[in-house]
Design an enzyme around this catalytic site. Structure first.
Site, PDB file in Angstrom:
ATOM      1  N   SER A 102       0.857  -1.185   0.000  1.00 37.38           N
ATOM      2  CA  SER A 102       0.000   0.000   0.000  1.00 37.38           C
ATOM      3  C   SER A 102       0.889   1.230   0.000  1.00 37.38           C
ATOM      4  CB  SER A 102      -0.878   0.010   1.257  1.00 37.38           C
ATOM      5  OG  SER A 102      -1.491   1.267   1.459  1.00 37.38           O
ATOM      6  N   TYR A 151      -1.124  -1.324  10.601  1.00 40.75           N
ATOM      7  CA  TYR A 151      -1.302  -1.429   9.146  1.00 40.75           C
ATOM      8  C   TYR A 151      -0.101  -0.844   8.410  1.00 40.75           C
ATOM      9  CZ  TYR A 151      -3.612  -1.271   4.604  1.00 40.75           C
ATOM     10  OH  TYR A 151      -3.924  -1.457   3.284  1.00 40.75           O
TER      11      TYR A 151
END
Length: 255
Positions: A145, A160
């Site tokens: 990401s 995350y």
């Protein structure tokens, strides 16, 4: 080596692919795209009913329910695919989770749970797939990401971000270790695409304006805009590409 002619670069006929987290969002899309390119696709996720619907929609997709955070489920997935298809040519480590807490509220247990799904599971699956390669070329695509490349504060949790940044480092390290065996390991780093995980973000007008203001193309992405990048990394179009991170983010990380 035999280099495919341009018209065959993205053809995955005869290749077997595994996509984790395929019951919704980007994983569902990735499974459909690989199947459309000719691959025999194994879709894995916890929600079996959604996988069955995906398989009913798309010929060439088979399902293997499982939880990637389980060591036993990961081993069972690879064992079954290899037993039925002989080998795995493409692994898309897409399954992911996130804590909804901000860093100062995120417990060590929640942090560890995110890393177990987003980082430990991709490592183990890649290890299993590379071990079963039997001297044939393999493409592993880790779905990281932009959160693993730059800070997106005030959005995004610590676990995350740490897991996605760790996945970038893991991608490079595995590529270095396994390149001589013909195993390519790359990462896809999507920008802002709407999924179940970030639904609330896209429902908030202020958050949408923040995304648009900070993205060079002034908008979030459409899942179809990841198709070409995925096919590039999975196919013979990228046979001399390994250890790389391909950001598809509308220019977010180029600011």
């Amino acid at each position: 080596m035999n280099v495919p002619v341009p018209g065959e670069l993205f053809d995955l006929t005869g290749r077997t692919a595994v996509v984790t987290g395929a019951s919704s969002g980007l994983g569902d899309r990735f499974a459909r795209v690989l199947a459309a390119a000719g691959a025999a696709v194994w879709a894995s996720a916890r929600r079996e009913e959604r996988l069955e619907k995906l398989a009913a929609d798309v010929p060439g997709i088979r399902v293997m329910p499982g939880d990637v955070s389980s060591t036993e489920d990961r081993a069972a997935l690879v064992e079954r695919v290899v037993a039925e298809d002989g080998a795995i040519d493409i692994l898309v480590n897409n399954a992911g989770t996130a804590s909804k807490s901000r860093p100062h509220e995120e417990s060590p247990e929640a942090f560890a749970d995110v890393l177990a799904t987003n980082l430990t599971a991709p490592f183990h699956l890649a290890q299993l797939v590379a071990g079963a390669a039997a001297d044939r070329p393999v493409s592993i695509v880790n779905v990281s990401s932009i959160v693993g490349l730059v800070s997106t504060a005030p959005r995004g949790g610590a676990g995350y971000a740490a897991s996605k940044a760790g996945l970038v480092g893991l991608t490079r390290q595995l590529a270095g270790h396994w390149g001589r065996a013909g195993v390519r390991v790359n990462a896809l780093a999507p920008g802002w695409f709407r999924t179940e995980m970030n639904d609330a973000l896209f429902e908030d007008d202020a958050s949408l304006r923040w995304i648009e203001r900070n993205t060079m193309l002034r908008r979030s992405g459409d899942p179809a805009e990841l198709d070409g990048a995925l096919l590039f990394l999975a196919s013979a179009a990228s046979t001399y590409c390994t250890g790389q991170v391909l950001a598809i983010d509308g220019g977010w990380t180029a600011r």
